[in-house]
Design a protein around this motif. Structure first.
Motif, PDB file in Angstrom:
ATOM      1  N   PRO A 112      -1.195   9.839   2.093  1.00  0.00           N
ATOM      2  CA  PRO A 112      -1.467   8.403   2.173  1.00  0.00           C
ATOM      3  C   PRO A 112      -2.557   8.132   3.193  1.00  0.00           C
ATOM      4  CG  PRO A 112       0.465   8.912   3.453  1.00  0.00           C
ATOM      5  CD  PRO A 112       0.012  10.208   2.836  1.00  0.00           C
ATOM      6  N   LYS A 113      -2.983   6.909   3.270  1.00  0.00           N
ATOM      7  CA  LYS A 113      -3.981   6.557   4.279  1.00  0.00           C
ATOM      8  C   LYS A 113      -3.374   6.683   5.674  1.00  0.00           C
ATOM      9  CE  LYS A 113      -3.163   1.800   5.340  1.00  0.00           C
ATOM     10  NZ  LYS A 113      -3.162   0.448   4.858  1.00  0.00           N
ATOM     11  N   VAL A 134      -7.428   4.323   2.041  1.00  0.00           N
ATOM     12  CA  VAL A 134      -6.484   4.756   1.017  1.00  0.00           C
ATOM     13  C   VAL A 134      -7.222   5.741   0.110  1.00  0.00           C
ATOM     14  CG1 VAL A 134      -4.991   3.997  -0.839  1.00  0.00           C
ATOM     15  CG2 VAL A 134      -5.475   2.471   1.065  1.00  0.00           C
ATOM     16  N   GLU A 170       0.833  -1.199   0.000  1.00  0.00           N
ATOM     17  CA  GLU A 170       0.000   0.000   0.000  1.00  0.00           C
ATOM     18  C   GLU A 170       0.866   1.248   0.000  1.00  0.00           C
ATOM     19  OE1 GLU A 170      -1.827   3.396   1.363  1.00  0.00           O
ATOM     20  OE2 GLU A 170      -0.765   2.256   2.880  1.00  0.00           O
ATOM     21  N   ILE A 171       1.932   1.183   0.755  1.00  0.00           N
ATOM     22  CA  ILE A 171       2.766   2.378   0.880  1.00  0.00           C
ATOM     23  C   ILE A 171       3.475   2.669  -0.436  1.00  0.00           C
ATOM     24  CG2 ILE A 171       4.759   3.354   2.058  1.00  0.00           C
ATOM     25  CD1 ILE A 171       3.774   1.557   4.445  1.00  0.00           C
ATOM     26  N   TRP A 213       2.449   1.890  -3.253  1.00  0.00           N
ATOM     27  CA  TRP A 213       1.437   2.357  -4.187  1.00  0.00           C
ATOM     28  C   TRP A 213       1.228   3.862  -4.058  1.00  0.00           C
ATOM     29  CZ3 TRP A 213      -3.339   4.668  -3.808  1.00  0.00           C
ATOM     30  CH2 TRP A 213      -4.044   4.723  -5.002  1.00  0.00           C
ATOM     31  N   THR A 214       1.132   4.302  -2.803  1.00  0.00           N
ATOM     32  CA  THR A 214       0.934   5.728  -2.575  1.00  0.00           C
ATOM     33  C   THR A 214       2.116   6.528  -3.126  1.00  0.00           C
ATOM     34  OG1 THR A 214      -0.231   5.135  -0.600  1.00  0.00           O
ATOM     35  CG2 THR A 214       0.379   7.437  -0.841  1.00  0.00           C
ATOM     36  N   ARG A 228      -4.663  -3.381   6.061  1.00  0.00           N
ATOM     37  CA  ARG A 228      -4.558  -3.249   4.611  1.00  0.00           C
ATOM     38  C   ARG A 228      -5.336  -2.035   4.100  1.00  0.00           C
ATOM     39  NH1 ARG A 228      -2.880  -2.430   0.201  1.00  0.00           N
ATOM     40  NH2 ARG A 228      -3.654  -3.380  -1.679  1.00  0.00           N
ATOM     41  N   VAL A 259      -0.112  14.434  -2.325  1.00  0.00           N
ATOM     42  CA  VAL A 259      -1.320  13.719  -1.921  1.00  0.00           C
ATOM     43  C   VAL A 259      -0.984  12.967  -0.644  1.00  0.00           C
ATOM     44  CG1 VAL A 259      -2.229  13.499  -4.235  1.00  0.00           C
ATOM     45  CG2 VAL A 259      -0.768  11.713  -3.340  1.00  0.00           C
ATOM     46  N   ARG A 317      -1.076   4.734  11.278  1.00  0.00           N
ATOM     47  CA  ARG A 317       0.183   4.266  10.696  1.00  0.00           C
ATOM     48  C   ARG A 317       0.960   3.457  11.712  1.00  0.00           C
ATOM     49  NH1 ARG A 317       0.345   5.466   5.253  1.00  0.00           N
ATOM     50  NH2 ARG A 317       2.060   4.043   5.589  1.00  0.00           N
TER      51      ARG A 317
END
Ligand SMILES: Nc1nc2c(c(=O)[nH]1)N[C@H]1C(S)=C(S)[C@@H](COP(=O)(O)OP(=O)(O)OC[C@H]3O[C@@H](n4cnc5c(=O)[nH]c(N)nc54)[C@H](O)[C@@H]3O)O[C@H]1N2
Ligand SMILES: Nc1nc2c(c(=O)[nH]1)N[C@H]1C(S)=C(S)[C@@H](COP(=O)(O)OP(=O)(O)OC[C@H]3O[C@@H](n4cnc5c(=O)[nH]c(N)nc54)[C@H](O)[C@@H]3O)O[C@H]1N2
Ligand code: SF4
Ligand code: SF4
Ligand code: SF4
Ligand code: SF4
Ligand code: SF4
Ligand SMILES: [Mo]
Lengths: 788, 455, 227
Positions: C140-141, C121, A26-27, A29-30, B53, C138, B127
């Protein structure tokens, strides 16, 4: 035992590793996303253009980075919006990069509306249309081509008409939902034009239902006036806004004063104010004496005595009665009349909804009579009749014999109504769906009647009788889905077009759009496509449109302002003041001696304007035979007399149409939300996320109902409902709102559910219209609410 | 149980036999329960992996309802953790002899529950991968950092405080040779129970017991301050520090009571957890129910009396609004039930205290809920719209897994460590009876004759 | 000392929300799905708050555009355990997204509820990436974000002014919301600089700040409507 324990530990470890991997994915991807978004600083510019998302046509500046439009801001040089923009204008970038855009021409393959398409080149598409059109001319039926155009102004409007004329067809059908206010002006002033309102310099703006801060002809004009940042008010004072409205709108909320009145009583309230003005001699007697007929009783042409405005008002609009009819307390009516007389110059604005009523024309006359009484016409801060921008006309059309014959045939939509042309598109659809010979080819430009008209069934029938439909829409809207060929237009940020300020703005102003970014390869500016088509057709059609592109056409038209010896290319506050002051003294100084330099400046600054209005010109007051404003126009009197027992001018009549029934007890009040960009597109996400007035409502269409009504119906806030009339139903969520009148349903239109389902209250309308203007009535329909 | 182990066990003294039997004898019921709990834990891990996730969006949290189940659990579990260390330390320091059989089980609660409490804020992080930033970029003015420090200290101190008094027992297991010889040799670190070793051990325990008290008090004070240092209505209150400490001890006592009843039944420890223990613990519970009422009244009355609009919105939401059910359920569970039961001697029995204890545990969870959620959904600014909070299945699964995980680990712990301190029992029998007699005698005026003789 | 601040004239604000949408466009603020929005997870660094009173026909409504107040004594900064939200020496309260651990403590500490959390996300569909502002990252989540007074614009304005060898003027640095506001209701500048309009406006008798009693010392002032 140990075995299992080990296995368990292993499994747990594996699971943990898996999770870590997931997370890491995920990271990255960001991070990729950031990189893809073009993190590195790019080549950047801010270019002037115009917003074409609503009739206001504000001046904008696009921020372009590496060929992408990343932001839309107001153009501070534009005199109307002065650097401001509305949310819809800003969200234009989301329309430009809308995922549902059509990027290349498409030809239908399967059955109509079934969704089968085949791609083809732009040249191929134009050639295909040319072939069809040649066939029509060869068959002696040039009038077999028709154009249905939605809100279409300026040069594009003239281009379409010129094309049709040269080709030989009278079938230009405007699908622009007129409100009939031009008929009011035509009758009283002999000037058939929508009036301009000088809000900036007004002392009191009295709006009868005009949604000035929402979806008016130019909300930005109203904002600038309200903010007090425009006009030449040196004392820092600002106009006072008073909103008369049936609905607690954002305009009502922000105006300094709101009078909530009963539906259909605008005219009564206006004449109630007139009563006080006359009774207390607060009106401008000198102006009325010098410039107005029909005020006093008189003899008509046949020598019969005829009651004048004054007698009628004094006879019928005593304040108590007006109060009882409108629901406005007596003191407030009197106070409002006094304020209207004291805070001069005051102006009364006719909202479209005054006109969208069974007696709309009469209502409009009643409201406008306040301006006449106070002499607020052709005066700063009042109603003005400005000129159009002095553009070079298009080349004279060349008509060959075939074209002359075609143009002479009667248009499919038939004749207009006695006092206006309220709904030509509907008449067209009725004719085509009925007996008339349908056109062979229909162009649809900026219109989506299958979704936006009040009768989509009628339109489906009409369209099914037309063999070849060409849509110019860049989006796959309902009507485009039904087309045979889609020739997608470039979006306003990708094309040359002119953007004249709307009629409501008092100074001739000519904005320009120019391509800020390049369109997708398959999208073609409809104007350029039309010019290319004319060339392919050749002959007199080609000779009538001798331009290589719209850009060239606009440049040719700009020779008008260049040669006009007035006005200026858009400039800042200092330049504006300077030019206005010069023109007031009768001077003018050329900025440019060379046309090319003038044109470059025009493009760089975003347009041309002339901020001087000559209020000494009597032709701007009235162009009637005797040069006076007529409060009792004889044509209208005659028409009303001929109709017999119906309503009369300035005569109190009970609400003419529409009453609740046990089956449909609630009055439907459709209104346009200010964030609406295009009624038939899904809203841009930024706009869908924040319907103004109700910050807690997102995305899902809603209807507003008074708490007491909701309680009586046993409905809770947030319930999904069917709104049902005798004509149909649609789905919306209930919003309990104390600002809505009891037993009314406030119904925003133009919204869609997140899945695309349309929520259109207009398709519930009862279909009635003002018989004088043909303008449809929007507030006479009754509904009920059912839990969905 | 293997035959040789059974033989070895049979050679031990009766206390040791009784108390070490669970280490080597495991019933099928135990496996069944452990398996079921394990499944719940796995389920919770699946839920957490989804959250990890896709983000905290998988919870029911929103704006401004930023904190929910996880933070409730955090406060709740850290509160429960005051069971062991604090109570056992106080009882030790005050030389309450009846403590001997219950300190170990209480200290275990502390250490395990503290771990489960401490991971809650990490579960709650957007996080978790950056949790080290707290060390790398720690800003000391943040109460959250004080909290990290004090919980860290507390966890270390209470682990040591659990371990040190366990050393003699570990040595006994090592010497008995009934289980994992290498493990216990390692854990027992060469303890031979010489008198010098014993004296040193007692001294260390004495010092630790005193040290751990302020640490424990600080932990829950700081947790209270996390809330109190914000400006949110009904959080911003000076009473929160002491209120949280009191509540923590209260829930801790209740948790020990529940554990005692369960252990007594499961391992047949009736001889160790006697009616007198339940009677004394019941009295403590009674005292704290009154204290709880006093603190709660003080808290709500001052809020009500001040009548500040923002506070009152939250106040009424709790007392007579959408949160009235959890609020009054809390009052019943934390005050009415324990008060009614514990003020009568005949309910201060295992069964009576079990009911009261469970009621308090539930009530204290509700109290944490009533602190966290109503304030969160009622923003201070009246123009901000109210939020709603409905915990998602992910949160509820993690909640269940946390409880299951704690019980599971506790069960497993009873399989490795004697849950009642063997050596302290022995010491009690051999020495304390005499000591106490002497001590009690020393409180009393001396008999006339000997007094004269002393002159 | 430079202290950037804002004055919003509630007598001029029409509640049009241009500021709100301009902020979304300028700062790459993500859009959430309709059901996420229903859950209260939509972002709006600038939000036009409304308050309704009275029933038809005596209804009134107030509009209050609400950015971050950039408090001089910011409770959010006090509580952040990692210094991911900080106040700089010109009074701008900023966020370091790469450091934030997502504990949401600052969000709870902010009495003005101006902080937004990335619950999921953020979605940037392919086509939407085209209009992202390259000057703003931008998010991140899992991190907190909020109004920054568009301080990326300040950096640019400084560089430009320096390149031209002149001082930074008021009009050089205007945040997006102030730039688009059609009624001129948002005035932005240096509160300590007498040449900036905000300097005088903040002392206007109509000026007030939200929840002044909390001692947060907001640098966003509101002018109450005159009538
Ligand atoms: N922003 C924006 N502005 C636009 C457009 C746009 O797309 N966007 N489109 C332009 C176009 S095409 C049009 S046609 C105009 C539309 O402009 P209008 O027709 O002026 O706008 P609406 O919002 O449809 O007006 C409906 C109003 O009627 C009022 N009303 C409700 N019930 C009654 C009643 O019983 N009687 C009367 N008399 N009034 C009632 C409602 O309160 C509501 O305010 O807007 C133009 N301006
Ligand atoms: N549901 C609903 N119905 C309505 C209304 C509403 O707001 N909502 N409003 C009513 C009123 S007042 C009016 S005036 C009419 C307006 O209704 P229409 O005249 O049908 O106008 P719109 O729906 O605004 O837009 C028509 C189509 O133009 C296309 N279009 C958008 N941009 C461009 C472009 O750049 N070039 C070209 N060639 N086409 C483009 C879009 O596909 C859009 O579907 O609808 C009426 N009916
Ligand atoms: S008012 Fe109309 S023209 Fe002006 S920015 Fe808004 S949508 Fe564009
Ligand atoms: S843009 Fe200006 S007028 Fe519109 S809501 Fe924001 S502050 Fe108010
Ligand atoms: S308004 Fe809130 S987020 Fe902004 S500085 Fe103040 S406390 Fe911090
Ligand atoms: S959420 Fe981020 S910015 Fe806010 S307090 Fe936690 S770490 Fe600091
Ligand atoms: S200052 Fe910038 S970031 Fe803050 S609300 Fe305005 S536009 Fe948004
Ligand atoms: Mo329209």
């Amino acid at each position: 035992m140990t075995q299992t324990r080990r296995e368990f530990l292993w499994a747990a470890g594996a699971a943990a590793a898996g999770l870590a991997w997931y997370q890491a994915q995920e990271i990255t991807w960001t991070a990729e996303q950031v990189a893809e978004a073009g993190w590195e600083p790019g080549i950047e510019s801010r270019l002037a253009s115009a917003c074409l998302l609503c009739p206001a046509r504000c001046g904008i500046r696009g921020r372009i980075v590496d060929g992408r439009l990343v932001g839309i801001f107001g153009n501070p040089l534009h005199p109307m919006n002065r650097g401001g923009v509305c949310p819809r204008g800003i969200a234009g970038v989301q329309a430009l990069y809308h995922p549902e855009r059509i990027r290349a021409p498409r030809l239908r393959t399967g059955a109509r509306g079934a969704g089968g398409w085949q791609a083809l080149s732009t040249e191929g598409a134009v050639a295909l249309v040319a072939e069809r059109l040649r066939g029509l001319r060869a068959g002696g039926r040039p009038d077999g081509v028709a154009v249905l155009a939605g809100y279409c102004d300026g040069t594009m409007h003239e281009l379409w008409r010129q094309f049709l004329r040269a080709f030989g067809s009278p079938n230009y059908v405007a699908d622009d939902y007129r409100d009939g206010i031009d008929a009011v002006m035509s009758l009283t002033h002999g000037i058939s034009r929508r009036p301009a309102y000088d809000l900036e310099r007004s002392g009191l703006v009295l709006s009868f239902g005009a949604p000035l801060f929402e979806a008016w002809w130019s909300p930005l004009q109203a904002y600038v006036a309200f903010g007090g940042s425009g006009g030449d008010r040196r004392d820092g004072s600002r106009p006072r806004f008073v909103q008369v409205d049936t609905r607690f709108s954002r305009t009502a909320a922000r105006a300094q004063e709101w009078l909530g009145i009963r539906p259909g009583t605008y005219a009564t309230l206006a004449l109630g104010i007139a009563y006080v003005l006359i009774k207390e001699e607060l009106f401008d007697a000198d102006f009325v004496a010098r410039h107005v007929t029909g005020y006093e009783d008189r003899l008509d042409a046949a020598g019969r005595p005829q009651e004048g405005y004054r007698s009628r008002v004094l006879r019928q609009y005593r304040t108590e009665e007006v109060s009882a009819v409108t629901g406005v307390p007596v003191e407030r009516i009197v106070a409002l009349a006094k304020a209207f007389a004291e805070r001069r110059p005051a102006v009364a604005v006719i909202g479209a909804e005054v006109m969208q009523a069974p007696d709309g024309l009469l209502g409009g006359l009643a409201v406008h009579s306040l301006n006449v009484l106070m002499g607020s016409v052709n005066r700063p801060g009042g109603v003005l009749f400005p000129d159009d921008p002095p553009l070079e006309p298009l080349a004279a059309p060349v008509l060959d014999a075939s074209a002359r014959a075609g143009v002479a045939r009667p248009p499919i939509s038939g004749a207009a109504m006695p006092f206006g042309d309220g709904d030509p598109a509907r008449r067209f659809a009725q004719a085509v769906a009925g007996a008339a010979t349908p056109p062979e080819v229909l162009f649809i430009y900026y219109a989506n009647p299958l979704a936006s008209s009040a009768d989509s069934g009628l339109w489906t029938r009409a369209l099914s009788r037309i063999p070849f439909i060409v849509s110019c829409s860049p989006f796959l809207d309902e009507t485009a889905r039904y087309a045979d060929l889609i020739l997608p237009d470039a979006l306003p940020y990708e094309r040359w077009q002119d953007a004249p300020a709307p009629a409501s703005y008092p100074y001739p102003t000519w904005g320009l759009t120019r391509p800020l970014v390049t369109p997708p390869p398959g999208a073609v500016h409809t104007g350029d496509a039309l010019l290319a088509l004319a060339q392919q057709l050749g002959g007199s059609v080609a000779r009538s449109l001798p331009y290589a592109s719209v850009e060239e056409l606009l440049k040719a038209r700009a020779r008008g302002p260049f040669a006009a010896r007035r006005g200026m290319t858009l400039g800042d506050e200092f330049e504006r003041t300077h030019y206005r002051q010069m023109e007031e003294r009768g001077w003018w100084l050329a900025e440019h001696t060379e046309f090319e330099a003038f044109w470059d400046d025009l493009v760089a600054r975003g347009g041309w304007t002339d901020l001087f209005y000559d209020d000494t010109d009597p032709a701007r007051l009235a162009r009637t035979p005797d040069g006076r404003i007529d409060l009792m126009p004889p044509q209208l009197q005659g028409a009303l007399d001929a109709a017999g027992s119906g309503p009369a001018l300035y005569a109190y009549s009970a609400q003419p149409a529409g009453a609740p029934t046990p089956e449909f007890p609630l009055r439907l009040m459709p209104y346009r939300v200010s964030t609406l960009a295009s009624g038939t597109l899904a809203l841009e996400p930024w706009l869908a996320e924040q319907p103004t007035l109700f910050p807690d409502r997102h995305w899902v269409p809603w209807v507003e109902v008074h708490p007491a009504t909701a309680e009586r119906l046993g409905l809770e806030d947030g319930t999904m409902l069917w709104v049902r009339s005798s004509r149909g139903r649609y789905r919306a969520r209930l919003k309990v709102f104390p600002g809505t009148a009891p037993e009314h349903v406030g119904a925003p239109y133009g919204l869609r559910h997140p899945d695309g389902e349309l929520a259109n209250p207009l398709q519930l309308l009862d279909g009635s219209a003002d018989p004088l203007t043909g303008v449809p009535c929007w507030f006479t329909t009754f509904v009920r609410l059912e839990q969905a | 149980m293997r035959g040789d182990v059974a033989d070895k066990l049979a050679t031990l003294p009766p206390d040791e036999q009784r108390l070490l039997r669970p280490l080597v004898d495991t019933s099928p019921r135990f496996y069944l329960l452990a398996g079921a709990l394990g499944l719940v834990v796995l389920w919770g891990m699946v839920a957490y992996s989804l959250q990890l996730r896709f983000g905290l969006g998988r919870t029911g949290l929103n704006r401004p309802e930023y904190w929910g189940i996880y933070i409730i659990d955090f406060v709740f579990f850290i509160g429960i953790s005051h069971a062991g260390t604090l109570i056992s330390a106080i009882l030790r320091v005050s030389k309450a002899e009846w403590r001997r059989s219950i300190t170990r089980s209480a200290e275990f609660i502390t250490v395990l529950v503290l771990g489960f409490g401490a991971i809650q804020p990490v579960i709650d992080l957007g996080r978790p991968d950056r949790v080290l930033n707290v060390v790398l970029h720690g800003h000391l003015r943040s109460p959250l950092l004080w909290d990290v420090v004090s919980i860290g200290l507390y966890l270390t101190a209470s682990t040591i405080y659990l371990y040190i008094p366990m050393i003699p027992d570990l040595a006994i297991i090592r010497d008995a040779g009934i289980k994992a010889p290498r493990l216990y040799r390692l854990l027992a670190i060469g303890y031979r129970d010489t008198s010098a070793q014993r004296a040193r051990l007692e001294r260390v325990i004495g010092v630790l017991a005193i040290m751990v008290i302020p640490i424990a008090v600080s932990v829950h004070t700081i947790i209270g301050w996390i809330f109190a240092m914000t400006l949110r209505p009904m959080w911003h209150s000076t009473i929160f520090g002491p209120y949280f400490v009191m509540g923590a001890i209260y829930s801790g006592i209740a948790a020990i009571l529940v554990a005692m009843v369960v252990l007594r039944r499961a391992y047949g420890l009736e001889q160790y957890f006697k009616p007198i223990h339940f009677d004394y613990m019941g009295r403590l519970l009674l005292l704290f129910s009154l204290l709880w009422f006093y603190f709660t009244l003080a808290e709500y009355l001052t809020a009500f009396y001040g009548g500040e609009p923002a506070e009152m919105r939250t106040f009424w939401a709790k007392v007579a609004g959408p949160f009235a059910v959890p609020f009054w359920a809390m009052v019943v569970c934390c005050f009415v039930i324990p008060l009614v039961l514990m003020c009568r001697r005949r309910f201060r029995t295992p069964r009576g205290t079990l009911i009261a204890g469970l009621s308090v545990v539930v009530g204290m969870w509700l109290e944490r809920f009533n602190i966290v959620v109503p304030t969160s959904v009622n923003p201070r600014w009246e123009m901000e719209s109210l939020a709603r909070y409905l915990p998602s299945w992910v949160e509820l699964s993690i909640l269940a897994a946390t409880f299951a995980g704690f019980i599971l680990l506790y069960m497993v712990a009873t399989k490795f460590f004697p849950i009642v301190s063997i050596w302290e029992m022995k010491e009690g029998r051999e020495q304390s009876v005499r000591d106490v007699a002497e001590r009690v005698a020393s409180y009393l005026p001396q008999p006339a004759a000997s007094a004269a003789a002393a002159d | 000392m430079t202290r950037w601040g804002m004055v919003i004239d509630l007598g001029r604000c029409t509640g049009c929300a241009a500021c709100e949408v301009a902020c979304k466009s300028e700062n790459n603020i993500a859009t959430v799905s309709p059901d996420q929005a229903d859950l209260g997870r939509a972002f709006a660094w600038m939000k036009v708050m409304t308050h309704v009173e009275g029933e038809f026909p005596n209804t009134t409504m107030r509009f209050v555009p609400r950015p971050c107040m950039h408090c001089d004594n910011p409770p959010c900064v006090q509580v952040c355990p990692v210094g991911a939200t900080y106040i700089n020496d010109e009074g701008i309260v900023g966020q370091i997204y790469a450091r934030c651990i997502g504990c949401r403590y600052c969000a709870n500490a902010c009495p003005y509820t101006v902080k937004y959390f990335n619950w999921l996300v953020p979605e940037w569909p392919e086509t939407a990436r085209a209009y992202l502002n390259p000057d703003v990252s931008v998010r991140p989540k899992g991190v907190i974000e909020k109004c920054t007074f568009c301080h990326h614009r300040l950096q640019k304005a400084r560089e430009d002014a320096q390149a031209l060898g002149r001082e930074l003027r008021e009009e050089d640095y205007q945040p997006a919301c102030a730039e688009v506001c059609p009624t001129g209701a948002i005035v932005f500048g240096d509160l300590d600089n007498p040449r900036h309009r905000v300097h005088a406006l903040k002392d206007d008798p109509r000026a007030m700040r939200l929840m002044e009693d909390l001692g947060t010392e907001p640098k966003v002032y509101y002018l109450t409507p005159r009538d």
